[in-house]
Design an enzyme around this catalytic site. Structure first.
Site, PDB file in Angstrom:
ATOM      1  N   HIS A  88      -2.702   0.918   7.544  1.00  0.00           N
ATOM      2  CA  HIS A  88      -4.133   0.836   7.214  1.00  0.00           C
ATOM      3  C   HIS A  88      -4.687  -0.574   7.397  1.00  0.00           C
ATOM      4  O   HIS A  88      -5.894  -0.750   7.455  1.00  0.00           O
ATOM      5  CB  HIS A  88      -4.441   1.447   5.832  1.00  0.00           C
ATOM      6  N   ASP A 224       3.335   3.869   5.777  1.00  0.00           N
ATOM      7  CA  ASP A 224       2.136   3.062   6.030  1.00  0.00           C
ATOM      8  C   ASP A 224       2.506   1.698   6.641  1.00  0.00           C
ATOM      9  O   ASP A 224       2.420   0.673   5.981  1.00  0.00           O
ATOM     10  CB  ASP A 224       1.382   2.884   4.707  1.00  0.00           C
ATOM     11  N   SER A 658      -1.819  -5.414   0.252  1.00  0.00           N
ATOM     12  CA  SER A 658      -1.345  -4.445   1.229  1.00  0.00           C
ATOM     13  C   SER A 658      -0.686  -5.175   2.382  1.00  0.00           C
ATOM     14  O   SER A 658      -1.208  -6.163   2.888  1.00  0.00           O
ATOM     15  CB  SER A 658      -2.502  -3.622   1.757  1.00  0.00           C
TER      16      SER A 658
HETATM   17  N1  ARG Z   1      -5.514   2.571  -1.821  1.00  0.00           N
HETATM   18  C1  ARG Z   1      -5.019   1.642  -0.836  1.00  0.00           C
HETATM   19  C2  ARG Z   1      -5.820   0.334  -0.850  1.00  0.00           C
HETATM   20  O1  ARG Z   1      -6.653   0.137  -1.675  1.00  0.00           O
HETATM   21  C3  ARG Z   1      -4.938   2.236   0.524  1.00  0.00           C
HETATM   22  C4  ARG Z   1      -6.258   2.517   1.174  1.00  0.00           C
HETATM   23  C5  ARG Z   1      -6.158   3.087   2.555  1.00  0.00           C
HETATM   24  N2  ARG Z   1      -5.898   4.516   2.570  1.00  0.00           N
HETATM   25  C6  ARG Z   1      -6.836   5.504   2.386  1.00  0.00           C
HETATM   26  N3  ARG Z   1      -6.478   6.748   2.386  1.00  0.00           N
HETATM   27  N4  ARG Z   1      -8.113   5.247   2.219  1.00  0.00           N
HETATM   28  O2  ARG Z   1      -6.241  -0.303   0.042  1.00  0.00           O
HETATM   29  N1  ASP Z   2      -4.205  -0.632  -0.991  1.00  0.00           N
HETATM   30  C1  ASP Z   2      -4.495  -1.991  -1.390  1.00  0.00           C
HETATM   31  C2  ASP Z   2      -4.707  -2.909  -0.181  1.00  0.00           C
HETATM   32  O1  ASP Z   2      -5.089  -2.471   0.875  1.00  0.00           O
HETATM   33  C3  ASP Z   2      -3.457  -2.508  -2.313  1.00  0.00           C
HETATM   34  C4  ASP Z   2      -3.801  -2.187  -3.737  1.00  0.00           C
HETATM   35  O2  ASP Z   2      -4.998  -2.222  -4.084  1.00  0.00           O
HETATM   36  O3  ASP Z   2      -2.880  -1.938  -4.492  1.00  0.00           O
HETATM   37  O4  ASP Z   2      -4.624  -4.117  -0.288  1.00  0.00           O
END
Ligand code: ARG
Ligand code: ASP
Length: 727
Positions: A88, A224, A658
């Site tokens: 991502h 990921d 991330s």
């Molecule tokens: N929750 C994670 C972060 O805040 C991954 C986000 C990307 N994935 C998604 N399905 N939107 O960035």
């Molecule tokens: N998914 C988040 C990121 O892209 C990481 C988190 O918020 O735990 O940095």
């Protein structure tokens, strides 16, 4: 002064170490690990020294940690500049190389040799050369008696002067940032590479497996990851892209452990966390839980519901809106988890308790009483004062800019008009060129009819809920002026008459002379309504919000200083601010609710359990199913013979972490951080070791995929695979 308190604490560390309830909390500065954390880290199982993690005298772990395009984290995993980050995080690069014929998002991509690696525009990789505490220089002459403006201008002057004295190479940059709410300043000397090429990525069905349904969720089964390579000039220094650039030779790269993890193993996450707010007063936290989060969640609920229905009805819309939907859903889901977690861990009670202790200590000391007793009551007053403005601000931002896309275009058009008014045709043409290229991409994934539905619904919600009456005025006037009877009719009419609803219409506008185009833009009904709304917002809400908020920031700085002074035996880490930090904890299970316990590791069998053929979230590529059936896991299987996929730990992380490496007790890579568990997303405001967990891809799943699925074993050969547990 913080330093001195930290020293005292070091003496008391025996006490801190035994208090394992707090283990896991904190995002620490790498250069302070030795004085603050090393003993505790060792007591938790770490076999390295602080100097192995951060050193300015020798290659250390920090030399393998790279800020990826200023947002995510990445790490060097080979002697030839191979860079690992999340799928991502590399998403837009992968997307930019994708076409219908070469659909790398759908099918994945693997360069067969160096010359197949794909060049990216505007992708940066930043190393930290060294970090220094520069508080003395930056705060020189600053006193408590100064007002904020004078304080800031002295600090700015000090920074400019100080930067001139720093010894650095021409290719290095200097970044100075406030810490502990402005009570300390640290300098980062950085080195940024700009030729960073795409090496490989799994298909989305692996890299994004589970997509929005599984986002922020444990148990998780997502691979990921994506792989890049940094290129340098002949002298190993940064250079713009050139064919004869060569793979970067790092000062350090992470060896990779094949031995896997078990519950209780020491883990460390090294990266660039973006923003946290651990030192808010209780008034701020209750405002978030009771007022602001519910409002933001409510707005996004409505927007998501409309878009979701459209996506389900039309596969083309599903493709166009997938990425937008994901980004709206990401924080929507996070806020829901955050509010629940704050409630379930009684975060407010804990804040109250802390504040009670603080006041007791302050009141028992004449000098502190004089200096600090007013802080909490003042917070209370200011948070009450800011509430309607903060709420209106959230309604405005979420409605106008985040979710009604036409109004976002209005904002850009407004910038264009301003350029014309201020800088004439040159200003106009300059901005137009950039805007046009942005809008070309924007309209590819834009459907005016969907946006219109969102607008009609959200403007209604806005009108119903916003607490400051005058902000409703522009909408009322616009509806009246249009002669329509309902919001639905009004928006339909506005979308019909506006020239901002398709790329072709915008192009036609842009073909006119600047003067004519500006006149046409100013006459556009969406422009008239949108800019009126923005002006009223700025004058009636924005200015007042900023004025109160600036008082709150000052108070927060004094409160931070006060709690450090009043609680000399507590360790305080600075809130995340996008700078390099170390978090550490253990591989740890957790109990999200009564009678439920989540274990630490997931396996490929769990991927198969979730498999829904052809589904856009839960499909599994055929080759992966075959490898699973044949149990063809090579040397990457867990001790039980199963293929590991993800694991969790108690490391304190946030957005920006991330792509961060999860590192074992010896400094080897064991996983790739990419998310947190839903129950624990409140770690940004109040970390709680009982439910805050970060989620990592097991590095063996990544190796398995590269080797067995992608057949890119030449990449594996570049890496250094180790068996630390078999020593
Ligand atoms: N929750 C994670 C972060 O805040 C991954 C986000 C990307 N994935 C998604 N399905 N939107 O960035
Ligand atoms: N998914 C988040 C990121 O892209 C990481 C988190 O918020 O735990 O940095």
């Amino acid at each position: 002064m913080i330093q001195k308190n930290l020293k005292i604490l070091f003496v008391l560390l025996g006490l801190a170490v035994s208090n394992l309830a707090i283990a896991g909390e904190g995002m620490w500065l790498p250069l302070l690990l030795q004085s603050l954390n090393e003993a505790e880290m060792k007591s938790m199982g770490m076999k390295m020294s602080a100097e192995d993690i951060y050193s300015i005298n020798k290659g250390s772990l920090k030399d393998a940690i790279v800020h990826f395009n200023g947002g995510c984290t990445s790490e060097i995993i080979s002697g030839r500049g191979l860079l690992l980050t999340n799928h991502h995080c590399g998403y837009s690069q992968i997307q930019s190389h994708s076409s219908l014929e070469n659909n790398y998002l759908r099918d994945g991509f693997w360069a067969k040799s160096l010359k197949d690696e794909l060049v990216n525009n505007n992708l940066s990789a930043t190393f930290i050369q060294r970090i220094e505490d520069v508080s003395k220089d930056i705060l020189k002459g600053v006193t408590d008696a100064m007002n904020d403006k004078d304080r800031q201008s002295l600090i700015d002057q000090n920074m400019e002067k100080f930067k001139l004295t720093v010894k650095k190479e021409a290719y290095e940059d200097i970044v100075i940032r406030p810490f502990y709410k402005g009570n300390q300043y640290f300098m980062f000397v950085t080195l940024t590479y700009r030729d960073v090429r795409l090496v490989g990525a799994p298909p989305e069905s692996v890299g994004k497996f589970g997509s929005d349904t599984d986002n922020w969720v444990w148990p998780r089964h997502t691979g990921d990851f994506s792989i890049f390579r940094i290129y340098a000039d002949k002298n190993n220094l940064p250079a713009e892209y050139a064919e004869d650039n060569v793979p970067y030779t790092p000062k350090h790269f992470l060896p990779i452990s094949l031995d896997g993890v078990e519950e209780g193993d020491f883990t460390m996450v090294f990266g660039f966390p973006g923003r946290t707010n651990q030192y808010l007063p209780s008034y701020a936290v209750s405002q978030i839980v009771d007022v602001l989060n519910p409002a933001k969640i409510g707005i996004r609920d409505r927007a998501l519901k409309i878009v979701d229905a459209e996506m389900r009805a039309d596969p083309q819309v599903k493709i166009q809106y997938a990425s937008k939907f994901a980004s709206i859903a990401n924080y929507w889901k996070k806020w829901i988890g955050e509010s629940q977690g704050l409630k379930s861990t009684n975060a407010l009670d804990k804040k109250h308790q802390f504040e009670k202790e603080f006041m007791a200590k302050v009141n028992a000391n004449a000098q502190w009483k004089d200096q600090y007793a007013y802080l909490l009551p003042e917070f209370k007053k200011l948070y009450a004062e800011i509430e309607p403005y903060a709420l209106t601000r959230d309604y405005f931002n979420e409605t106008a800019f985040r979710n009604i896309e036409l109004l976002r275009v209005v904002n850009f058009m407004n910038n264009l008009v301003t350029r014309f008014d201020n800088n004439g045709e040159t200003g106009y043409n300059d901005y137009k060129a950039r805007l046009q290229s942005y809008l070309k991409g924007f309209y590819k994934n834009y459907r005016a009819n969907i946006d219109q539905k969102v607008a009609s619904d959200l403007l209604g919600l806005f009108d119903e809920k916003v607490p400051i009456d005058i902000i409703r005025q522009p909408l009322k006037e616009a509806v009246a002026l249009s002669g329509t009877k309902s919001l639905e009719d009004f928006t339909r009419d506005m979308y019909k008459r506006s020239n901002f609803t398709t790329y072709d219409k915008v192009l036609a506008l842009f073909e006119k002379s600047p003067k004519e185009a500006v006149a046409a833009i100013k006459a556009d009904p969406a422009f008239k309504f949108g800019t009126k709304m923005m002006t009223v917002y700025d004058n009636e809400v924005g200015k007042k919000y900023n004025a109160i908020n600036s008082k709150i920031s000052t108070l927060q700085r004094l409160y931070m200083k006060a709690i450090i002074e009043v609680f000399p035996d507590k360790r305080f880490y600075p809130d995340a601010n996008g700078t390099m930090r170390v978090s550490y904890g253990k591989v740890a299970s957790y109990e999200p609710k009564d009678a439920v316990k989540y274990l630490t590791k997931t396996y490929l069998s769990g991927v198969m359990d979730k498999y829904v053929p052809g589904d856009y979230e839960f499909d599994v590529p055929e080759k992966l199913r075959t490898l699973y059936q044949q149990k063809d896991y090579g040397p990457y299987a867990d001790k039980n013979g199963k293929m590991p996929v993800c694991f969790i730990g108690s490391n304190h992380t946030t957005g920006g972490n991330s792509g961060s490496p999860a590192i074992d007790a010896h400094g080897n890579l064991i996983g790739l951080n990419f998310d947190r568990v839903w129950e624990g997303t409140m770690s940004d405001i109040n970390y709680d070791a009982s439910i805050c967990r970060n989620i990592m891809v097991d590095v063996r799943y990544i190796l398995f995929f590269i080797d067995k699925y992608a057949g890119a074993d030449y990449l594996i050969k570049e890496m250094k695979l180790v068996h630390p547990k078999k020593k």
